[in-house]
Each structure stands twice: as C-alpha cells, then as structure tokens.
Design an enzyme around this catalytic site. Structure first.
Site, mmCIF file in Angstrom:
data_model
loop_
_atom_site.group_PDB
_atom_site.id
_atom_site.type_symbol
_atom_site.label_atom_id
_atom_site.label_comp_id
_atom_site.label_asym_id
_atom_site.label_seq_id
_atom_site.Cartn_x
_atom_site.Cartn_y
_atom_site.Cartn_z
ATOM 1 C CG HIS A 1 -2.092 -0.898 1.134
ATOM 2 N ND1 HIS A 1 -2.008 -2.235 1.479
ATOM 3 C CD2 HIS A 1 -3.372 -0.701 0.720
ATOM 4 C CE1 HIS A 1 -3.187 -2.805 1.280
ATOM 5 N NE2 HIS A 1 -4.036 -1.896 0.819
ATOM 6 C CE LYS B 1 -3.749 -0.531 4.943
ATOM 7 N NZ LYS B 1 -5.017 0.023 5.426
HETATM 8 N N1 LIG Z 1 -12.949 -1.092 3.055
HETATM 9 C C1 LIG Z 1 -12.330 -0.629 1.965
HETATM 10 O O1 LIG Z 1 -12.681 -0.964 0.816
HETATM 11 C C2 LIG Z 1 -11.230 0.376 2.131
HETATM 12 C C3 LIG Z 1 -10.860 0.750 3.380
HETATM 13 N N2 LIG Z 1 -9.959 1.750 3.561
HETATM 14 C C4 LIG Z 1 -9.754 2.166 4.947
HETATM 15 O O2 LIG Z 1 -10.441 3.406 5.119
HETATM 16 C C5 LIG Z 1 -9.766 4.178 6.102
HETATM 17 C C6 LIG Z 1 -9.443 5.561 5.533
HETATM 18 O O3 LIG Z 1 -8.500 5.437 4.484
HETATM 19 P P1 LIG Z 1 -8.015 6.738 3.677
HETATM 20 O O4 LIG Z 1 -9.171 7.447 3.084
HETATM 21 O O5 LIG Z 1 -6.896 6.295 2.810
HETATM 22 O O6 LIG Z 1 -7.405 7.607 4.889
HETATM 23 P P2 LIG Z 1 -7.302 9.185 5.010
HETATM 24 O O7 LIG Z 1 -6.394 9.473 6.163
HETATM 25 O O8 LIG Z 1 -6.995 9.791 3.684
HETATM 26 O O9 LIG Z 1 -8.803 9.616 5.388
HETATM 27 C C7 LIG Z 1 -9.368 9.493 6.657
HETATM 28 C C8 LIG Z 1 -10.174 10.737 6.934
HETATM 29 O O10 LIG Z 1 -10.781 10.619 8.234
HETATM 30 C C9 LIG Z 1 -10.369 11.744 9.016
HETATM 31 N N3 LIG Z 1 -10.247 11.363 10.420
HETATM 32 C C10 LIG Z 1 -9.132 11.042 11.127
HETATM 33 N N4 LIG Z 1 -9.434 10.777 12.402
HETATM 34 C C11 LIG Z 1 -10.761 10.973 12.528
HETATM 35 C C12 LIG Z 1 -11.659 10.877 13.625
HETATM 36 N N5 LIG Z 1 -11.253 10.521 14.846
HETATM 37 N N6 LIG Z 1 -12.960 11.155 13.396
HETATM 38 C C13 LIG Z 1 -13.379 11.506 12.174
HETATM 39 N N7 LIG Z 1 -12.587 11.606 11.093
HETATM 40 C C14 LIG Z 1 -11.289 11.332 11.267
HETATM 41 C C15 LIG Z 1 -9.029 12.163 8.439
HETATM 42 O O11 LIG Z 1 -8.709 13.497 8.788
HETATM 43 P P3 LIG Z 1 -7.142 13.924 8.905
HETATM 44 O O12 LIG Z 1 -6.543 13.666 7.570
HETATM 45 O O13 LIG Z 1 -7.218 15.385 9.253
HETATM 46 O O14 LIG Z 1 -6.553 13.060 9.973
HETATM 47 C C16 LIG Z 1 -9.299 11.992 6.948
HETATM 48 O O15 LIG Z 1 -9.991 13.074 6.401
HETATM 49 C C17 LIG Z 1 -8.537 3.358 6.500
HETATM 50 O O16 LIG Z 1 -8.845 2.610 7.653
HETATM 51 C C18 LIG Z 1 -8.322 2.440 5.312
HETATM 52 O O17 LIG Z 1 -7.642 1.258 5.649
HETATM 53 C C19 LIG Z 1 -9.374 2.389 2.513
HETATM 54 C C20 LIG Z 1 -9.676 2.032 1.238
HETATM 55 C C21 LIG Z 1 -10.623 0.970 0.930
HETATM 56 O O1 LIG Z 2 -5.675 2.045 3.415
HETATM 57 C C1 LIG Z 2 -5.930 1.730 2.223
HETATM 58 O O2 LIG Z 2 -5.613 2.458 1.278
HETATM 59 C C2 LIG Z 2 -6.652 0.483 1.981
HETATM 60 N N1 LIG Z 2 -7.070 -0.198 3.009
HETATM 61 C C3 LIG Z 2 -7.853 -1.374 2.993
HETATM 62 C C4 LIG Z 2 -7.192 -2.468 3.799
HETATM 63 O O3 LIG Z 2 -6.581 -2.173 4.842
HETATM 64 O O4 LIG Z 2 -7.307 -3.635 3.416
HETATM 65 C C5 LIG Z 2 -8.321 -1.779 1.632
HETATM 66 C C6 LIG Z 2 -7.498 -1.334 0.473
HETATM 67 O O5 LIG Z 2 -6.523 -2.277 0.197
HETATM 68 C C7 LIG Z 2 -6.934 0.063 0.600
#
Ligand SMILES: NC(=O)C1=CN([C@@H]2O[C@H](COP(=O)(O)OP(=O)(O)OC[C@H]3O[C@@H](n4cnc5c(N)ncnc54)[C@H](OP(=O)(O)O)[C@@H]3O)[C@@H](O)[C@H]2O)C=CC1
Ligand SMILES: O=C(O)C1=N[C@H](C(=O)O)C[C@H](O)C1
Length: 268
Positions: free
Chosen positions: A156, A160
C-alpha cells in the site's frame, strides 16, 4: 425505494473524496452531509470543492445535526472516529457502511452489539474483485491444504497507518477457516534474524509501504515444484467507493444486522 440521504465521514480523506464523487453520481441517493473531525482544516468549506466543483454541502463536525436528516452514513476514517460515529448512529437510528480498517476485537464486538439496533455493512475491502478473490482462496486452501506453505503479501501507499491491511488479515481468516486453523495461533507477522525453519501450519504476512500504491494483495501457496499465487491489484479508489454505493443499496430495506460485502454481492 425512496431517495437515500447519505452522510460521508472523513469526507476530505483519500476515500472520502472518492466517495463524494461516487455518491454525487449514484442514482437513488443524494449527499446530505460531509463530515470531518473537530480539528480538520477543511471545516466550513464546500465539500464539492474537494472534487472540483461546489455542491452547497458545507463540511461540518456536527454529526448529531448531520444525522437528523440522513438515512445512511459511509465511514472510512479511523477506528476512533468510527466508534464515535457508531454511538451517534445507534441513537439516531442511522444505518452505517463502514470501510475503516484496524479495528480491535473489542471494537468489532461493539459493531456486532450495535447491529441489533441498526443495519451495518462492515468490510475491509469493498471492491468486487477482492471479494471474489476471497472465494477463490477458499477453494485453493481446501485443495492445497497439505504440502503448501501459505504466505500473504500486501503493498500500500506510504500514508497507510495500519498493518497488515484489513484485506490481508481477512484473506488469512478465510484461508485459516477453510483449513480449520485458528489464525490467532498460526499467523506470523514479518520475520527477522535467525527464525528457524518454517513451521508447516503457519500463515505468514509481509507488508510493503511505498509511494502511491492503491492496494495490492497476493496469497501464495508454495509447494515442492510449483507455486500458486492469487493476486488482486487495485489501481483506483473508485473501485472501493463503488462497492460502498452497492452496500448502501443493499442496506435500504434492512433495519438491523451486521453484514459484509459477501452478503452485498450474494457470495455467501
Ligand atoms: N474497506 C475498503 O474498501 C477500504 C478501506 N480503507 C480504509 O479506510 C480508512 C481511511 O483510508 P483513507 O481514506 O486512505 O485515509 P485518510 O487518512 O486519507 O482519510 C481518513 C479521513 O478521516 C479523518 N479522520 C481522522 N481521524 C478521525 C476521527 N477521529 N474522526 C473523524 N474523522 C477522522 C481524516 O482526517 P485527517 O486527515 O485530518 O486526519 C481523513 O480526512 C482506513 O482505515 C483504510 O484502511 C481504505 C480504502 C478501501
Ligand atoms: O488504506 C488503504 O488504502 C486500503 N485499506 C484497505 C485495507 O486495509 O485492506 C483496503 C485497500 O486495500 C486500501
């Protein structure tokens, strides 16, 4: 079905932006709120600006007000954020699509508990491809159950924060379940130094964090004289966001219960 009002938590994040795009263009749903945490520099901005336009939905941290006019929330944030949102959704009777990874066992139990009152889809990976991969892993594990070493490798982007990925861990669970093993007992997370020979029953995990890799997973079954690799590569976050939109549609007629993408995609 009526139009679904959707709130997006973590709207300024990498997934938040993909979700804004996906929900804005999805039939049968409209964006009703864009949420961020209290200290976000994006508060009070028009959420449309995050995807190159305006939409009149201001980014807010006031989740109670946001949920008053909302059917479902899509939450891809952090475990701490998701748990706080869970409590508010439970009180407001709002359904949740949760993609956040890195939740502890205790936090997962809280989702289970809340799902007695609200409907929740919780999945570490919402892409169709990865969820088909889980089925392929079941078959591979059952056939290659003896004489094959199992390793899961994931890669990743450098931002991450959790490892191994939620998807890699689910792959491990799927394989361990198919083999009648307990992942907690057989998982090996990384190796260093004089490790000794590999034990037969173990499932190894390796993690790469580099550049802007969206998400890549390989499950390897390595035997004497041959090796099977089942590989999934995501090249756009829209694949996860479109899965979340499918999860919203799935939840429309559900009032309670804990589901994952295998339920949403009819793969159970
Ligand atoms: N299930 C799936 O298909 C996928 C899951 N994911 C998961 O989704 C999550 C987010 O990934 P990603 O978008 O890359 O991460 P990012 O850090 O880009 O986005 C997370 C967002 O949530 C905000 N945030 C942080 N802490 C809090 C809090 N306590 N309350 C509310 N909002 C908060 C962050 O703000 P700030 O940046 O200011 O900290 C940011 O805007 C991860 O756990 C990732 O593993 C990701 C892709 C696919
Ligand atoms: O953090 C990410 O970007 C992603 N997180 C998910 C995971 O932890 O499996 C899914 C995806 O691979 C992207």
């Amino acid at each position: 079905m009526s139009i679904q009002n959707i709130a997006i938590a973590g709207s300024a994040g990498r997934m938040g932006r993909a979700l804004l795009e996906a929900v804005t263009h999805a039939d049968g749903m409209q964006l009703s709120a864009a949420l961020e945490h209290d200290n976000s520099p994006f508060l009070k901005k028009d959420s449309g600006e995050l995807i190159g336009s305006t939409n009149g939905i201001t980014i807010t941290s006031d989740i109670v007000t946001a949920l008053a006019d909302c059917h479902q929330i899509i939450d891809f944030t952090r475990p701490q954020g998701t748990m706080a949102h869970l409590d508010t959704c439970r009180e407001a009777g709002v359904k949740m699509v949760i993609g956040t990874t890195g939740l502890s066992e205790q936090e997962k139990n809280r989702l289970k508990d809340a799902s007695n009152e609200i409907a929740i889809v919780f999945a570490p990976n919402m892409s169709v491809g990865v969820n088909v991969t889980f089925k392929l892993l079941e078959i591979a594990a059952m056939v290659l159950r003896q004489g094959y070493d199992i390793e899961i490798i994931e890669a990743h982007h450098r931002h991450k924060i959790d490892a191994p990925s939620g998807t890699a861990l689910r792959m491990g669970e799927v394989i361990a379940d198919a083999l009648g093993r307990d992942l907690k007992k057989v998982a090996i997370y990384g190796r260093e130094g004089v490790t000794g020979e590999r034990a037969d029953e173990t499932i190894g995990f390796s993690t790469i964090r580099a550049g802007d890799i969206v998400g890549e997973h390989t499950a390897m079954f390595a035997g004497a004289g041959e090796r099977v690799e089942i590989v999934h590569k995501a090249s756009s976050r829209m694949t996860f966001a479109m899965g979340a939109v499918r999860a919203v549609r799935f939840l429309e007629d559900k009032s309670s219960g804990l589901f994952d993408m295998q339920d949403v995609l009819g793969l159970r």
